[in-house]
Design a protein around this motif. Structure first.
Motif, PDB file in Angstrom:
ATOM      1  N   MET A   1       0.828  -1.207   0.000  1.00 28.45           N
ATOM      2  CA  MET A   1       0.000   0.000   0.000  1.00 28.45           C
ATOM      3  C   MET A   1       0.862   1.256   0.000  1.00 28.45           C
ATOM      4  SD  MET A   1      -3.329  -0.727   2.350  1.00 28.45           S
ATOM      5  CE  MET A   1      -4.633  -1.822   1.765  1.00 28.45           C
ATOM      6  N   ILE A   2       1.995   1.205   0.711  1.00 32.10           N
ATOM      7  CA  ILE A   2       2.907   2.346   0.707  1.00 32.10           C
ATOM      8  C   ILE A   2       3.500   2.550  -0.686  1.00 32.10           C
ATOM      9  CG2 ILE A   2       5.077   3.226   1.636  1.00 32.10           C
ATOM     10  CD1 ILE A   2       4.402   1.768   4.244  1.00 32.10           C
ATOM     11  N   LEU A   3       3.907   1.445  -1.327  1.00 35.67           N
ATOM     12  CA  LEU A   3       4.493   1.546  -2.670  1.00 35.67           C
ATOM     13  C   LEU A   3       3.478   2.016  -3.698  1.00 35.67           C
ATOM     14  CD1 LEU A   3       6.651  -1.712  -2.801  1.00 35.67           C
ATOM     15  CD2 LEU A   3       7.426   0.624  -2.401  1.00 35.67           C
ATOM     16  N   ALA A   4       2.210   1.657  -3.489  1.00 41.32           N
ATOM     17  CA  ALA A   4       1.165   2.029  -4.445  1.00 41.32           C
ATOM     18  C   ALA A   4       0.649   3.451  -4.233  1.00 41.32           C
ATOM     19  CB  ALA A   4       0.004   1.047  -4.357  1.00 41.32           C
ATOM     20  N   SER A   5       1.142   4.121  -3.196  1.00 43.89           N
ATOM     21  CA  SER A   5       0.650   5.467  -2.883  1.00 43.89           C
ATOM     22  C   SER A   5       1.484   6.560  -3.535  1.00 43.89           C
ATOM     23  CB  SER A   5       0.632   5.669  -1.366  1.00 43.89           C
ATOM     24  OG  SER A   5       1.939   5.541  -0.824  1.00 43.89           O
ATOM     25  N   LYS A   6       2.250   6.192  -4.550  1.00 46.15           N
ATOM     26  CA  LYS A   6       3.033   7.149  -5.344  1.00 46.15           C
ATOM     27  C   LYS A   6       4.091   7.879  -4.514  1.00 46.15           C
ATOM     28  CE  LYS A   6      -0.816   7.986  -8.537  1.00 46.15           C
ATOM     29  NZ  LYS A   6      -1.721   8.996  -9.138  1.00 46.15           N
ATOM     30  N   ILE A   7       4.743   7.160  -3.614  1.00 49.06           N
ATOM     31  CA  ILE A   7       5.835   7.774  -2.859  1.00 49.06           C
ATOM     32  C   ILE A   7       7.069   7.843  -3.734  1.00 49.06           C
ATOM     33  CG2 ILE A   7       4.928   6.904  -0.673  1.00 49.06           C
ATOM     34  CD1 ILE A   7       7.250   4.851  -0.723  1.00 49.06           C
ATOM     35  N   LYS A   8       7.972   8.738  -3.401  1.00 49.54           N
ATOM     36  CA  LYS A   8       9.199   8.907  -4.170  1.00 49.54           C
ATOM     37  C   LYS A   8      10.099   7.690  -3.986  1.00 49.54           C
ATOM     38  CE  LYS A   8      12.921  12.220  -5.016  1.00 49.54           C
ATOM     39  NZ  LYS A   8      13.540  13.502  -4.603  1.00 49.54           N
ATOM     40  N   GLY A   9      10.592   7.144  -5.074  1.00 50.22           N
ATOM     41  CA  GLY A   9      11.473   5.982  -5.017  1.00 50.22           C
ATOM     42  C   GLY A   9      10.752   4.653  -4.947  1.00 50.22           C
ATOM     43  N   ALA A  10       9.431   4.640  -5.188  1.00 53.65           N
ATOM     44  CA  ALA A  10       8.650   3.399  -5.099  1.00 53.65           C
ATOM     45  C   ALA A  10       9.132   2.365  -6.116  1.00 53.65           C
ATOM     46  CB  ALA A  10       7.167   3.691  -5.298  1.00 53.65           C
ATOM     47  N   ASP A  11       9.471   2.809  -7.326  1.00 57.31           N
ATOM     48  CA  ASP A  11       9.934   1.874  -8.361  1.00 57.31           C
ATOM     49  C   ASP A  11      11.229   1.187  -7.944  1.00 57.31           C
ATOM     50  OD1 ASP A  11       7.794   2.453  -9.957  1.00 57.31           O
ATOM     51  OD2 ASP A  11       8.835   4.000 -11.111  1.00 57.31           O
ATOM     52  N   LEU A  12      12.155   1.954  -7.366  1.00 59.95           N
ATOM     53  CA  LEU A  12      13.423   1.380  -6.921  1.00 59.95           C
ATOM     54  C   LEU A  12      13.200   0.390  -5.779  1.00 59.95           C
ATOM     55  CD1 LEU A  12      16.507   1.257  -6.922  1.00 59.95           C
ATOM     56  CD2 LEU A  12      16.510   3.239  -5.383  1.00 59.95           C
ATOM     57  N   LEU A  13      12.341   0.747  -4.832  1.00 59.50           N
ATOM     58  CA  LEU A  13      12.055  -0.145  -3.702  1.00 59.50           C
ATOM     59  C   LEU A  13      11.408  -1.436  -4.184  1.00 59.50           C
ATOM     60  CD1 LEU A  13      10.711   2.402  -1.047  1.00 59.50           C
ATOM     61  CD2 LEU A  13      12.883   1.156  -0.997  1.00 59.50           C
ATOM     62  N   ARG A  14      10.522  -1.328  -5.163  1.00 62.94           N
ATOM     63  CA  ARG A  14       9.856  -2.514  -5.686  1.00 62.94           C
ATOM     64  C   ARG A  14      10.852  -3.457  -6.320  1.00 62.94           C
ATOM     65  NH1 ARG A  14       6.547   0.090  -8.341  1.00 62.94           N
ATOM     66  NH2 ARG A  14       7.152  -0.315 -10.496  1.00 62.94           N
ATOM     67  N   LYS A  15      11.841  -2.926  -6.995  1.00 60.99           N
ATOM     68  CA  LYS A  15      12.885  -3.764  -7.597  1.00 60.99           C
ATOM     69  C   LYS A  15      13.759  -4.407  -6.524  1.00 60.99           C
ATOM     70  CE  LYS A  15      13.204  -1.220 -11.981  1.00 60.99           C
ATOM     71  NZ  LYS A  15      12.082  -0.308 -11.753  1.00 60.99           N
ATOM     72  N   ILE A  16      14.049  -3.663  -5.468  1.00 63.63           N
ATOM     73  CA  ILE A  16      14.876  -4.205  -4.385  1.00 63.63           C
ATOM     74  C   ILE A  16      14.174  -5.366  -3.705  1.00 63.63           C
ATOM     75  CG2 ILE A  16      15.835  -3.681  -2.106  1.00 63.63           C
ATOM     76  CD1 ILE A  16      16.419  -0.859  -3.119  1.00 63.63           C
ATOM     77  N   TYR A  17      12.869  -5.226  -3.472  1.00 61.45           N
ATOM     78  CA  TYR A  17      12.118  -6.299  -2.816  1.00 61.45           C
ATOM     79  C   TYR A  17      12.075  -7.569  -3.665  1.00 61.45           C
ATOM     80  CZ  TYR A  17      10.444  -2.838   0.554  1.00 61.45           C
ATOM     81  OH  TYR A  17      10.377  -1.883   1.532  1.00 61.45           O
TER      82      TYR A  17
END
Length: 292
Positions: free
Chosen positions: A90-106
Motif C-alpha cells: 500500500m505504501i508503494l502504491a501510494s506514489k511515494i518517491k522511489g517506489a519503483d526502486l524499492l519494488r525492484k529491491i524487494y
C-alpha cells in the motif's frame, strides 16, 4: 446438437496433451507414493507388502508430529507476515518517491536460488564472524546467540530468511491488485472527505479481498510443504529442532533408505495439505460460493 458435440470433441483434443502431462507428472507420482507407503522397501531390493503398517506407524510417530508442528508454525508466521507485505504494498502504491526502486529491491530475493539464500544467511548467522553477531557484539552484547545451533531459537532463525525470500512475491501480487483499482474510486472517496486510513481499510482492502484470500492459501500450503532452504541451512537439526514434514520425509527415504516409510510420510503430508486447503477454502469462501 451434433455441432455442440463436435465442438466438445475438438475442445477435448486441445486439452488432452495438458491432461496427459498433468497425469504423468502429478497424479501418477502421487498414486505411486501412496502405493510405496504400503511396502517395506529400501529403494533398491524387492518390495514387501505390509499393508497399512507404515501409515499406522506414522500416526504414532512423535518425530513426525513434531515436524508437523514446526510446519504449521511456519504457516502461521507466513500468514501473519502477509499483513506486513500488504502494508508495504500500500505504501508503494501510494506514489511515494522511489517506489519503483524499492519494488525492484524487494524482488531481488526472488531472483536468487534457495541454496544461494541459505548460504548467505548461514554466513550472516555465523557465531564467530557473522554480520549479525558482529553488530550485536559492537553494541555491547557479550554472548550473542548461536542462531543455528540453539534448539530454542533455530526454528525462528530459519523463518526469517524464508519470509525474506518470498516478500517480493507477495508484495508484487498485492501491488498489482492495488494498481488495478480504478483511480476514480479513490478520487471520489477523497472528495467525500475520506482519510488515507479509511481509503485503505474501507475501499482498497474490500476490493482486493479475493487476492488476499488466494495469498493466504498460497502462504499456508507453501509453508506446509517447504523443504529446500531448511535442509541446506540445518538439515533439520540440531536434534530435529528445525525439522519439518518435507525434510523428515527426505531424511527417512534418502538418509535412512526407508523408502516405504518415507513414502507413507510423504502421502500423509499430501493428505494434511489437502485437508488444510479445503478448510481454508471453506473459511474464506463468500456466502454466494458456499450456496453455489
Amino acid at each position: 446438437m451434433n455441432r455442440v458435440m463436435s465442438n466438445k470433441w475438438f475442445i477435448s483434443l486441445y486439452i488432452l496433451p495438458a491432461l496427459l502431462l498433468v497425469g504423468l507428472l502429478i497424479f501418477i507420482p502421487l498414486l505411486l507414493t501412496g502405493y510405496y507407503g504400503l511396502m517395506n522397501w529400501d529403494g533398491i531390493g524387492a518390495m514387501q507388502f505390509i499393508g497399512l503398517e507404515n501409515y499406522l506407524n506414522v500416526l504414532q510417530d512423535a518425530n513426525f508430529w513434531q515436524s508437523a508442528g514446526h510446519s504449521f508454525l511456519l504457516a502461521l508466521f507466513s500468514t501473519v507476515s502477509l499483513v506486513i507485505y500488504l502494508a508495504v504494498s500500500m505504501i508503494l502504491a501510494s506514489k511515494i518517491k522511489g517506489a519503483d526502486l524499492l519494488r525492484k529491491i524487494y524482488l531481488i530475493p526472488m531472483l536468487l536460488s534457495s541454496v544461494a539464500i541459505a548460504q548467505l544467511w548461514i554466513k550472516i548467522y555465523n557465531p564467530s564472524n557473522g554480520m549479525l553477531n558482529t553488530i550485536l557484539m559492537a553494541i555491547g552484547v557479550q554472548n550473542p546467540p548461536l542462531w543455528l545451533a540453539d534448539p530454542n531459537i533455530v526454528l525462528y532463525s530459519i523463518f526469517i530468511p524464508i519470509l525474506w525470500q518470498y516478500a517480493g512475491f507477495y508484495i508484487l501480487i498485492y501491488y498489482a491488485a492495488l494498481k488495478s483499482i480504478p483511480e476514480s474510486i479513490i478520487e471520489a472517496a477523497k472528495i467525500d472527505g475520506a482519510t488515507p486510513f479509511q481509503i485503505a481499510t474501507r475501499i482498497k482492502l474490500p476490493l482486493i479481498m479475493g487476492v488476499i484470500k488466494v495469498t493466504i492459501v498460497l502462504a499456508i500450503v507453501g509453508s506446509l510443504k517447504y523443504f529446500d532452504l531448511i535442509y541446506v541451512m540445518t538439515g533439520g537439526g540440531p536434534n530435529g529442532a528445525s525439522e519439518v514434514m518435507a525434510s523428515y520425509m527426505y531424511k527417512l527415504a534418502f538418509g535412512n533408505y526407508n523408502f516405504g516409510y518415507g513414502s507413507a510420510v510423504g502421502f500423509m503430508l499430501l493428505l494434511i495439505t489437502l485437508i488444510v486447503t479445503i478448510i481454508i477454502r471453506k473459511l474464506t469462501a463468500d456466502k454466494e460460493e458456499i450456496q453455489y
